[in-house]
Design a protein around this motif. Structure first.
Motif, PDB file in Angstrom:
ATOM      1  N   THR A  61      39.223  -6.708 -29.857  1.00 38.97           N
ATOM      2  CA  THR A  61      40.632  -7.062 -29.985  1.00 38.97           C
ATOM      3  C   THR A  61      41.554  -5.903 -29.603  1.00 38.97           C
ATOM      4  O   THR A  61      42.704  -6.139 -29.225  1.00 38.97           O
ATOM      5  N   LEU A  71      34.521  -7.412 -33.618  1.00 37.48           N
ATOM      6  CA  LEU A  71      35.715  -8.182 -33.263  1.00 37.48           C
ATOM      7  C   LEU A  71      36.914  -7.256 -33.128  1.00 37.48           C
ATOM      8  O   LEU A  71      37.715  -7.405 -32.201  1.00 37.48           O
ATOM      9  N   TYR A  72      37.039  -6.292 -34.001  1.00 41.42           N
ATOM     10  CA  TYR A  72      38.140  -5.326 -33.929  1.00 41.42           C
ATOM     11  C   TYR A  72      38.109  -4.571 -32.599  1.00 41.42           C
ATOM     12  O   TYR A  72      39.138  -4.442 -31.934  1.00 41.42           O
ATOM     13  N   LYS A 109      43.892  -6.172 -26.622  1.00 36.01           N
ATOM     14  CA  LYS A 109      44.971  -7.140 -26.820  1.00 36.01           C
ATOM     15  C   LYS A 109      46.085  -6.547 -27.656  1.00 36.01           C
ATOM     16  O   LYS A 109      47.257  -6.856 -27.471  1.00 36.01           O
ATOM     17  N   GLU A 121      37.180 -19.083 -37.976  1.00 31.80           N
ATOM     18  CA  GLU A 121      36.552 -19.730 -36.816  1.00 31.80           C
ATOM     19  C   GLU A 121      35.713 -18.735 -36.028  1.00 31.80           C
ATOM     20  O   GLU A 121      34.627 -19.065 -35.556  1.00 31.80           O
ATOM     21  N   LEU A 122      36.206 -17.517 -35.880  1.00 33.39           N
ATOM     22  CA  LEU A 122      35.507 -16.496 -35.096  1.00 33.39           C
ATOM     23  C   LEU A 122      34.297 -15.931 -35.837  1.00 33.39           C
ATOM     24  O   LEU A 122      33.265 -15.633 -35.231  1.00 33.39           O
ATOM     25  N   PHE A 129      46.813 -10.032 -36.728  1.00 28.23           N
ATOM     26  CA  PHE A 129      46.729 -10.514 -35.346  1.00 28.23           C
ATOM     27  C   PHE A 129      46.261 -11.968 -35.276  1.00 28.23           C
ATOM     28  O   PHE A 129      46.847 -12.780 -34.561  1.00 28.23           O
ATOM     29  N   TYR A 130      45.212 -12.308 -36.012  1.00 31.44           N
ATOM     30  CA  TYR A 130      44.605 -13.637 -35.920  1.00 31.44           C
ATOM     31  C   TYR A 130      44.988 -14.578 -37.063  1.00 31.44           C
ATOM     32  O   TYR A 130      45.040 -15.785 -36.871  1.00 31.44           O
ATOM     33  N   THR A 162      41.963 -18.353 -38.078  1.00 31.51           N
ATOM     34  CA  THR A 162      41.286 -18.029 -36.817  1.00 31.51           C
ATOM     35  C   THR A 162      40.099 -17.109 -37.073  1.00 31.51           C
ATOM     36  O   THR A 162      39.046 -17.261 -36.443  1.00 31.51           O
ATOM     37  N   LEU A 163      40.245 -16.167 -37.992  1.00 36.29           N
ATOM     38  CA  LEU A 163      39.115 -15.299 -38.331  1.00 36.29           C
ATOM     39  C   LEU A 163      37.941 -16.117 -38.846  1.00 36.29           C
ATOM     40  O   LEU A 163      36.791 -15.836 -38.516  1.00 36.29           O
ATOM     41  N   LEU A 177      43.257  -7.191 -38.139  1.00 33.52           N
ATOM     42  CA  LEU A 177      42.727  -8.478 -37.683  1.00 33.52           C
ATOM     43  C   LEU A 177      43.448  -9.657 -38.337  1.00 33.52           C
ATOM     44  O   LEU A 177      43.743 -10.652 -37.673  1.00 33.52           O
TER      45      LEU A 177
END
Length: 75
Positions: free
Chosen positions: A69, A65-66, A72, A32-33, A24-25, A29-30, A21
């Motif tokens: 994701t 989230l994983y 993607k 924010e998520l 990737f992010y 960004t993590l 994660l």
């Protein structure tokens, strides 16, 4: 005949999940998520793992989230 698991988390350590994660992010960004301090205040893989191992609700959010994701990452 070998049986395989349909669970996308099967065989994945928390460390692998977090590293994937973050790669990737990124931590910004993590954060924010999933707004938790381990992503916002001086983030590191080690501090994140320590927090998630003690905090079930946050670990569940990271695992969810994983799973979201994965398509993607594969596509």
């Amino acid at each position: 005949m070998q049986q395989t698991s349909n669970d996308p988390l099967h065989g994945k350590t928390l460390k692998v999940i977090v590293e994937t994660l973050v790669d990737f992010y990124g931590f910004d960004t993590l954060a924010e998520l999933i707004p938790v301090n381990c992503f916002t205040n001086n983030p590191s893989i080690k501090s994140t793992l320590t927090f998630l191992r003690k905090t079930d609700w946050a670990r569940k959010k990271v695992e969810e989230l994983y799973v979201r994701t994965l398509p993607k990452l594969e596509g």
